[in-house]
Design an enzyme around this catalytic site. Structure first.
Site, short mmCIF file in Angstrom:
data_model
loop_
_atom_site.label_atom_id
_atom_site.label_comp_id
_atom_site.label_asym_id
_atom_site.label_seq_id
_atom_site.Cartn_x
_atom_site.Cartn_y
_atom_site.Cartn_z
N ARG A 96 -11.30 -3.49 2.62
CA ARG A 96 -11.56 -2.20 3.28
C ARG A 96 -12.94 -1.67 2.88
O ARG A 96 -13.65 -1.07 3.70
CB ARG A 96 -10.47 -1.20 2.91
CG ARG A 96 -10.74 0.19 3.46
CD ARG A 96 -9.55 1.12 3.32
NE ARG A 96 -9.89 2.49 3.69
CZ ARG A 96 -9.06 3.51 3.56
NH1 ARG A 96 -7.85 3.33 3.06
NH2 ARG A 96 -9.44 4.73 3.92
N CYS A 172 2.59 6.09 13.19
CA CYS A 172 1.46 6.74 12.52
C CYS A 172 1.91 8.13 12.11
O CYS A 172 2.73 8.74 12.79
CB CYS A 172 0.29 6.83 13.49
SG CYS A 172 -1.15 7.69 12.82
N HIS A 202 -4.70 6.88 16.89
CA HIS A 202 -5.95 7.44 16.39
C HIS A 202 -6.90 7.80 17.54
O HIS A 202 -8.12 7.91 17.34
CB HIS A 202 -6.63 6.49 15.36
CG HIS A 202 -5.83 6.34 14.09
ND1 HIS A 202 -6.26 5.61 13.02
CD2 HIS A 202 -4.61 6.84 13.73
CE1 HIS A 202 -5.34 5.66 12.05
NE2 HIS A 202 -4.31 6.40 12.47
N TYR A 256 -9.50 11.88 14.39
CA TYR A 256 -10.34 10.69 14.56
C TYR A 256 -11.35 10.83 15.72
O TYR A 256 -12.32 10.09 15.78
CB TYR A 256 -9.48 9.44 14.80
CG TYR A 256 -8.82 8.94 13.53
CD1 TYR A 256 -9.41 7.96 12.75
CD2 TYR A 256 -7.60 9.47 13.11
CE1 TYR A 256 -8.81 7.50 11.59
CE2 TYR A 256 -6.98 9.02 11.94
CZ TYR A 256 -7.60 8.04 11.19
OH TYR A 256 -7.02 7.59 10.03
C1 G6P Z 1 -4.32 8.65 8.33
C2 G6P Z 1 -3.85 7.62 9.27
C3 G6P Z 1 -3.25 6.44 8.57
C4 G6P Z 1 -4.21 5.94 7.54
C5 G6P Z 1 -4.58 7.02 6.58
C6 G6P Z 1 -5.68 6.58 5.66
O1 G6P Z 1 -3.29 9.39 7.91
O2 G6P Z 1 -2.93 8.07 10.22
O3 G6P Z 1 -2.99 5.47 9.53
O4 G6P Z 1 -3.65 4.86 6.84
O5 G6P Z 1 -5.04 8.14 7.23
O6 G6P Z 1 -5.63 7.31 4.50
P1 G6P Z 1 -6.39 6.86 3.20
O7 G6P Z 1 -5.92 7.78 2.13
O8 G6P Z 1 -6.01 5.43 2.95
O9 G6P Z 1 -7.85 7.00 3.52
MN MN Z 2 -2.38 6.29 11.40
#
Ligand code: G6P
Ligand code: MN
Length: 443
Positions: A96, A172, A202, A256
């Protein structure tokens, strides 16, 4: 007589798992899960053990007779499962970090589910999920596959189009979070608030908002444009929307959408973060280290509140509500990623869309929407085109398709730089992209 419900969670060693376990404990009466199998891979063995031990302490403390099983043997776990949830991260957080850092180097947005980062996360993930779909078909063909793995929209598209197992739903936390935030802004109980969601994961819009059945959309648009009242998620900078823009858009964008409507502002912010080693992935890495530190404390027997700093907070509500409504044939409305089936006109009938659905024991049934407003339908269609080409690239391992997906993504701003970025990312991620073996063009 059938035993209790068996749930299998692939990527069980995730730091999010305690939230899921908490959700199952809270709903035990309506959703008597007798076995929860947490599955992970060799590299995730230690995390699985730590999370699994915490899960065991949680159910013991709550006095809920749910067995927790930990295993690295996916096939063993899947046998006779009723529900399979998938929440893994192929290549783990270090992949990531690359997804979020490399695009910035080329002057483009770096994000785990959007732009080039989303494409690569999808290409790493899709082959693994297609393999899991085959195993489900073989070992527990009646089970529902509930996918959280991002990019959830693109992954659901691939599973519906190329997967061996048709009972697939993408989930989600964003719709649930948005509903909670807007209810709070309006000062009403969340149960009274309804949002007509439609679009893609998103990339979903709130077409209308109702309190007790009456539209309050103009009031909500007003609040969304108020710089004091930002509606965002933990993982997305709450840069204020332009008041006039939100009003004229006439529908509620999701957090998003900032990547598309505020590209230069976000890029500017990301460039600063990039230089200070602070992309979201790196912030998350630190958060995760802290969480795992906490999880190892044998006196900890509940989900620690620190987990709410993650963008995915409340994801377990999305999963547990879905499982419970299928199990109890509830017929309530939830926002899910399912096959369009004509619910949203202008998008392919056989593509994944994120839309309100009625959930019964037969699974989710999308509610008819019709056409999206003209101001947003083009962007949604463009992202769907990207997802379809990206899914094909992921499945075939075709360099040409990957280049095409990369270049048609609206956050990739140059075909020349897009190709350079593609080549660099293919090389960096090659360990997790076996389908591209022999196709990688070394620069
Ligand atoms: C949002 C999205 C999720 C994603 C998350 C990332 O809530 O809906 O799909 O995984 O953000 O969060 P993070 O804490 O990993 O940046
Ligand atoms: Mn999500």
């Amino acid at each position: 007589m059938k035993k209790g419900i068996k749930i299998v969670t692939i990527g069980g060693g995730s730091s999010y798992t305690p939230e899921f376990v908490e959700g199952l404990i809270m709903r035990y009466k309506e959703l008597p899960v007798s076995e929860l199998w947490l599955v992970d891979i060799e590299e995730g063995k230690d995390k699985l053990q730590i999370v699994g031990d915490l899960a065991k302490r949680m159910v013991e403390q709550a006095k809920v007779p749910m067995e927790i099983h930990l295993t690295l043997d996916r096939r063993e776990a899947l046998k006779d499962a009723d529900f399979v949830t998938t929440q893994m991260r192929v290549g783990q957080l270090k992949a990531r970090i690359q997804d979020e850092r490399l695009p910035i180097k080329y002057g483009m947005i770096g994000q785990e589910t959007n732009g080039a980062g989303g494409l690569f996360k999808g290409m790493r993930t899709i082959p693994v999920l297609l393999e899991i779909a085959k195993e489900i078909q073989d070992l527990c063909p009646d089970a529902w596959l509930i996918n959280f793995t991002n990019p959830a929209g693109l992954v659901t598209e691939a599973l519906l189009r190329y997967g061996a197992h048709p009972k697939v739903v993408g989930v989600c936390n964003l719709p649930i979070n948005t509903r909670m935030t807007i209810a709070r802004l309006l000062g009403v109980d969340v149960e009274r608030l309804h949002i007509d969601f439609a679009g893609l994961n998103h990339m979903v819009y709130g077409l209308d908002v109702k309190v007790d059945g009456e539209s309050v959309l103009p009031q909500v648009l007003e609040l969304m444009g108020d710089p004091e009242q930002q509606v965002s998620m933990q993982n997305i900078a709450p840069i204020p929307w332009e008041k006039e823009f939100i009003k004229s858009l006439g529908v509620i964008p999701c957090p998003y959408h900032r990547y598309y409507y505020k590209t230069s502002e976000i890029l500017q912010k990301q460039l600063e973060e990039y230089q200070n080693g602070g992309t979201r992935a790196e912030v998350v890495q630190r958060l995760e280290n802290d969480l795992f530190e906490l999880y190892q404390d044998e006196n900890l027997k509940i989900k620690p509140p620190q987990l709410e700093k993650r963008g995915g907070a409340y994801y377990s509500d999305a999963a547990c509500n879905l499982i419970s409504s299928i199990h109890n044939d509830r017929g309530d409305i939830q926002t899910l990623n399912v096959r369009n089936e004509g619910a949203i006109l202008g998008l392919p009938v056989d593509s994944a869309v994120e839309v309100n659905c009625v959930v019964t024991k037969e699974g989710p049934e999308p509610i008819h929407v019709g056409e999206l407003p003209v101001a947003v339908s083009g962007l949604v269609q463009q992202i769907k085109s990207f997802e379809r080409v990206a899914a094909e690239a992921a499945v075939t391992g075709s360099y040409e398709k990957a280049l095409l997906a990369m270049t048609i993504n609206p956050l990739v701003t140059s075909d020349v730089k897009g190709k350079q970025l593609l080549d660099e990312m293919l090389e960096v991620h090659q360990e997790y992209l076996p389908q591209f073996k022999g196709q990688i063009q070394h620069s």
